[in-house]
Design a protein around this motif. Structure first.
Motif, mmCIF file in Angstrom:
data_model
loop_
_atom_site.group_PDB
_atom_site.id
_atom_site.type_symbol
_atom_site.label_atom_id
_atom_site.label_comp_id
_atom_site.label_asym_id
_atom_site.label_seq_id
_atom_site.Cartn_x
_atom_site.Cartn_y
_atom_site.Cartn_z
ATOM 1 N N LEU A 288 -3.349 6.698 12.984
ATOM 2 C CA LEU A 288 -3.618 5.273 12.285
ATOM 3 C C LEU A 288 -3.125 4.192 13.241
ATOM 4 O O LEU A 288 -3.585 2.977 13.234
ATOM 5 C CB LEU A 288 -2.999 5.131 11.045
ATOM 6 C CG LEU A 288 -3.582 5.985 10.056
ATOM 7 C CD1 LEU A 288 -3.081 6.038 8.582
ATOM 8 C CD2 LEU A 288 -5.187 5.606 9.676
ATOM 9 N N GLN A 289 -2.088 4.579 14.046
ATOM 10 C CA GLN A 289 -1.486 3.435 14.921
ATOM 11 C C GLN A 289 -2.287 3.370 16.474
ATOM 12 O O GLN A 289 -2.008 2.456 17.110
ATOM 13 C CB GLN A 289 -0.039 3.945 15.337
ATOM 14 C CG GLN A 289 0.762 3.947 14.451
ATOM 15 C CD GLN A 289 2.277 4.456 14.856
ATOM 16 O OE1 GLN A 289 2.611 4.771 15.906
ATOM 17 N NE2 GLN A 289 3.122 4.843 13.732
ATOM 18 N N GLY A 290 -3.433 4.134 16.296
ATOM 19 C CA GLY A 290 -4.290 3.983 17.492
ATOM 20 C C GLY A 290 -3.898 4.802 18.843
ATOM 21 O O GLY A 290 -4.690 4.835 19.887
ATOM 22 N N GLN A 291 -3.128 5.935 18.614
ATOM 23 C CA GLN A 291 -2.792 6.665 19.638
ATOM 24 C C GLN A 291 -3.962 7.813 19.937
ATOM 25 O O GLN A 291 -4.828 8.171 19.045
ATOM 26 C CB GLN A 291 -1.425 7.678 19.335
ATOM 27 C CG GLN A 291 -0.187 6.660 19.058
ATOM 28 C CD GLN A 291 0.258 6.186 20.284
ATOM 29 O OE1 GLN A 291 -0.189 6.501 21.238
ATOM 30 N NE2 GLN A 291 1.085 5.002 20.305
ATOM 31 N N PRO A 292 -4.110 7.951 21.251
ATOM 32 C CA PRO A 292 -5.269 8.940 21.520
ATOM 33 C C PRO A 292 -5.068 10.269 21.184
ATOM 34 O O PRO A 292 -3.672 10.642 21.186
ATOM 35 C CB PRO A 292 -5.481 8.587 23.077
ATOM 36 C CG PRO A 292 -4.060 8.144 23.593
ATOM 37 C CD PRO A 292 -3.688 7.290 22.542
ATOM 38 N N TRP A 293 -5.926 11.308 20.960
ATOM 39 C CA TRP A 293 -5.678 12.546 20.470
ATOM 40 C C TRP A 293 -4.846 13.353 21.292
ATOM 41 O O TRP A 293 -3.950 14.210 21.122
ATOM 42 C CB TRP A 293 -7.011 13.252 20.128
ATOM 43 C CG TRP A 293 -7.968 13.807 21.569
ATOM 44 C CD1 TRP A 293 -8.527 12.989 22.175
ATOM 45 C CD2 TRP A 293 -7.772 14.966 21.977
ATOM 46 N NE1 TRP A 293 -8.960 13.611 23.165
ATOM 47 C CE2 TRP A 293 -8.433 14.902 23.347
ATOM 48 C CE3 TRP A 293 -6.903 15.703 21.869
ATOM 49 C CZ2 TRP A 293 -8.552 15.745 23.992
ATOM 50 C CZ3 TRP A 293 -6.886 16.948 22.928
ATOM 51 C CH2 TRP A 293 -7.658 17.053 23.929
ATOM 52 N N TRP A 294 -5.183 13.184 22.800
ATOM 53 C CA TRP A 294 -4.435 13.962 23.802
ATOM 54 C C TRP A 294 -2.991 13.428 23.914
ATOM 55 O O TRP A 294 -2.058 14.521 24.170
ATOM 56 C CB TRP A 294 -5.165 13.788 24.994
ATOM 57 C CG TRP A 294 -5.198 12.394 25.709
ATOM 58 C CD1 TRP A 294 -6.172 11.381 25.346
ATOM 59 C CD2 TRP A 294 -4.060 11.625 26.535
ATOM 60 N NE1 TRP A 294 -6.104 10.129 25.935
ATOM 61 C CE2 TRP A 294 -4.474 10.513 26.892
ATOM 62 C CE3 TRP A 294 -2.752 12.054 26.984
ATOM 63 C CZ2 TRP A 294 -3.956 9.391 27.226
ATOM 64 C CZ3 TRP A 294 -2.069 11.206 27.447
ATOM 65 C CH2 TRP A 294 -2.476 9.829 28.058
ATOM 66 N N GLY B 55 1.636 15.308 23.665
ATOM 67 C CA GLY B 55 2.974 14.464 23.776
ATOM 68 C C GLY B 55 3.805 14.792 22.338
ATOM 69 O O GLY B 55 4.986 15.121 22.598
ATOM 70 N N TYR B 56 3.254 14.625 21.211
ATOM 71 C CA TYR B 56 3.902 14.949 20.096
ATOM 72 C C TYR B 56 3.983 16.275 19.465
ATOM 73 O O TYR B 56 5.193 17.111 19.269
ATOM 74 C CB TYR B 56 3.765 13.924 19.011
ATOM 75 C CG TYR B 56 4.576 14.189 17.425
ATOM 76 C CD1 TYR B 56 5.586 13.677 17.118
ATOM 77 C CD2 TYR B 56 3.859 14.966 16.647
ATOM 78 C CE1 TYR B 56 6.291 13.850 16.224
ATOM 79 C CE2 TYR B 56 4.499 15.201 15.220
ATOM 80 C CZ TYR B 56 5.666 14.754 14.838
ATOM 81 O OH TYR B 56 6.284 14.903 13.914
ATOM 82 N N VAL B 57 2.980 16.823 19.353
ATOM 83 C CA VAL B 57 2.825 18.125 18.519
ATOM 84 C C VAL B 57 3.479 19.228 19.425
ATOM 85 O O VAL B 57 3.912 19.945 18.903
ATOM 86 C CB VAL B 57 1.306 18.269 18.423
ATOM 87 C CG1 VAL B 57 1.168 19.870 17.661
ATOM 88 C CG2 VAL B 57 0.803 17.362 17.148
ATOM 89 N N ALA B 58 3.077 19.215 20.813
ATOM 90 C CA ALA B 58 3.564 20.106 21.443
ATOM 91 C C ALA B 58 5.099 20.424 21.336
ATOM 92 O O ALA B 58 5.449 21.503 21.691
ATOM 93 C CB ALA B 58 3.094 19.984 23.218
ATOM 94 N N ARG B 59 5.851 19.275 21.341
ATOM 95 C CA ARG B 59 7.146 19.592 21.378
ATOM 96 C C ARG B 59 7.610 20.063 19.996
ATOM 97 O O ARG B 59 8.881 20.673 19.924
ATOM 98 C CB ARG B 59 7.786 18.049 21.317
ATOM 99 C CG ARG B 59 7.699 17.196 22.519
ATOM 100 C CD ARG B 59 8.563 16.099 22.529
ATOM 101 N NE ARG B 59 8.645 15.009 21.436
ATOM 102 C CZ ARG B 59 7.885 14.120 21.423
ATOM 103 N NH1 ARG B 59 7.147 13.650 22.329
ATOM 104 N NH2 ARG B 59 7.877 13.356 20.358
ATOM 105 N N HIS B 60 6.844 20.448 19.050
ATOM 106 C CA HIS B 60 7.184 21.122 17.948
ATOM 107 C C HIS B 60 6.723 22.548 17.997
ATOM 108 O O HIS B 60 6.961 23.230 16.932
ATOM 109 C CB HIS B 60 6.703 20.371 16.592
ATOM 110 C CG HIS B 60 7.560 18.763 16.363
ATOM 111 N ND1 HIS B 60 7.037 17.848 17.263
ATOM 112 C CD2 HIS B 60 8.596 18.639 15.756
ATOM 113 C CE1 HIS B 60 7.976 16.855 16.749
ATOM 114 N NE2 HIS B 60 8.777 17.266 15.802
ATOM 115 N N LEU B 61 6.218 22.938 19.089
ATOM 116 C CA LEU B 61 5.775 24.479 19.003
ATOM 117 C C LEU B 61 6.635 25.363 19.534
ATOM 118 O O LEU B 61 6.273 26.512 19.829
ATOM 119 C CB LEU B 61 4.463 24.430 19.809
ATOM 120 C CG LEU B 61 3.305 23.631 19.390
ATOM 121 C CD1 LEU B 61 1.939 23.748 20.241
ATOM 122 C CD2 LEU B 61 2.845 23.996 18.099
ATOM 123 N N ALA B 62 7.689 24.671 20.207
ATOM 124 C CA ALA B 62 8.763 25.597 21.044
ATOM 125 C C ALA B 62 9.204 26.706 20.045
ATOM 126 O O ALA B 62 9.152 28.158 20.692
ATOM 127 C CB ALA B 62 10.099 24.849 21.282
#
Length: 261
Positions: free
Chosen positions: A161-167, A172-179
């Protein structure tokens, strides 16, 4: 405290032997009759080729651990981005990625190895990427499921909703929570990869039959399990210590990470 010490100890022993063993092992060559019992000259006896079993064990850790690590790293380098794309690029991308990997999942791993052995495709250069590809479906599903977890999806929707691109959101965000999920999966997948590499060596697909590699040594000397057990049990125990130690250390590090968080 005991669990942490045990985990690092189990992990350190095979890793140290794999790295330092070849430097102190000396030449791996025949020194006597096959399958001699342990004695003063040969503390672990001799193997099927009449080589000193202790020398073989010292020299044989790096190939199997190196190939296992290479296959795992390659599999996660491909599987993690695929899982993130499947989770973040919409239904079409999700279906394309997952259905394509279902085709890989349809072929039994041992059947793939047998076909490669029958067609003459062998050696680490073939075996490592093949084992990595065979792990892709499971790794991608783990990453996709973690990326679609409710906690991640709420943040993803807000960032969208803030206009951030999917990649940027996915990598950037989701990958950090996959550790956590990825580390847990890697700890258990280590045993699967070791099993596949051992099976490949049994089929003649991997390393040469005279290699001191621990997996090759176990397979070549399996008939001597009762008459000369040390040559089989010692490398088997080292591989088991590697798997168990990796899982214990992973669990400990993830628990410490949760406490800090």
């Amino acid at each position: 405290m005991v669990k942490r010490t045990l985990g690092w100890s189990l992990l350190a022993v095979p890793l140290v032997l794999a790295m330092a063993g070849p430097m102190i092992a000396g030449p791996v060559e025949s020194v006597g009759a096959p399958w001699q019992v342990p004695g003063a000259a040969h503390p672990l006896g001799t193997d099927v080729l009449g080589r000193d079993a202790l020398t073989v064990v010292l020299a044989g850790g790096f190939p199997v651990i190196g190939m296992t690590a290479a296959a795992l790293v390659l599999a996660y380098l491909i599987g993690v981005p695929l899982g993130l794309v499947a989770a973040g690029r919409g239904r079409l991308a999700d279906e394309t990625v997952m259905r394509s990997l279902d085709l890989v999942l349809a072929f039994p791993s041992l059947l793939v190895l047998m076909v490669l052995a029958a067609t003459g495709h062998r050696g680490p250069g073939v075996l490592i990427p093949v084992v990595a590809v065979l792990q892709l479906p499971a790794i991608t599903r783990v990453v996709r499921a973690a990326a679609l977890a409710p906690g991640c999806r709420t943040a993803v929707e807000a960032l969208t909703l803030q206009g951030q691109p999917w990649w940027r959101i996915q990598f950037g965000y989701v990958a950090r929570h996959l550790a956590g999920p990825v580390a847990t999966d890697a700890g258990t997948r280590l045993g699967v990869v070791l099993y596949l590499l051992a099976s490949a060596n049994f089929l003649g697909l991997g390393l040469p039959a005279d290699s001191p590699d621990w997996a090759v040594v176990i397979e070549r000397n399996s008939e001597a399990l009762y008459t000369s057990p040390a040559v089989v049990l010692v490398p088997a125990a080292l591989l088991m210590a590697l798997c168990v130690g990796t899982n214990l250390v992973t669990d400990r590090l993830l628990a410490a990470r949760r406490v800090i968080a």
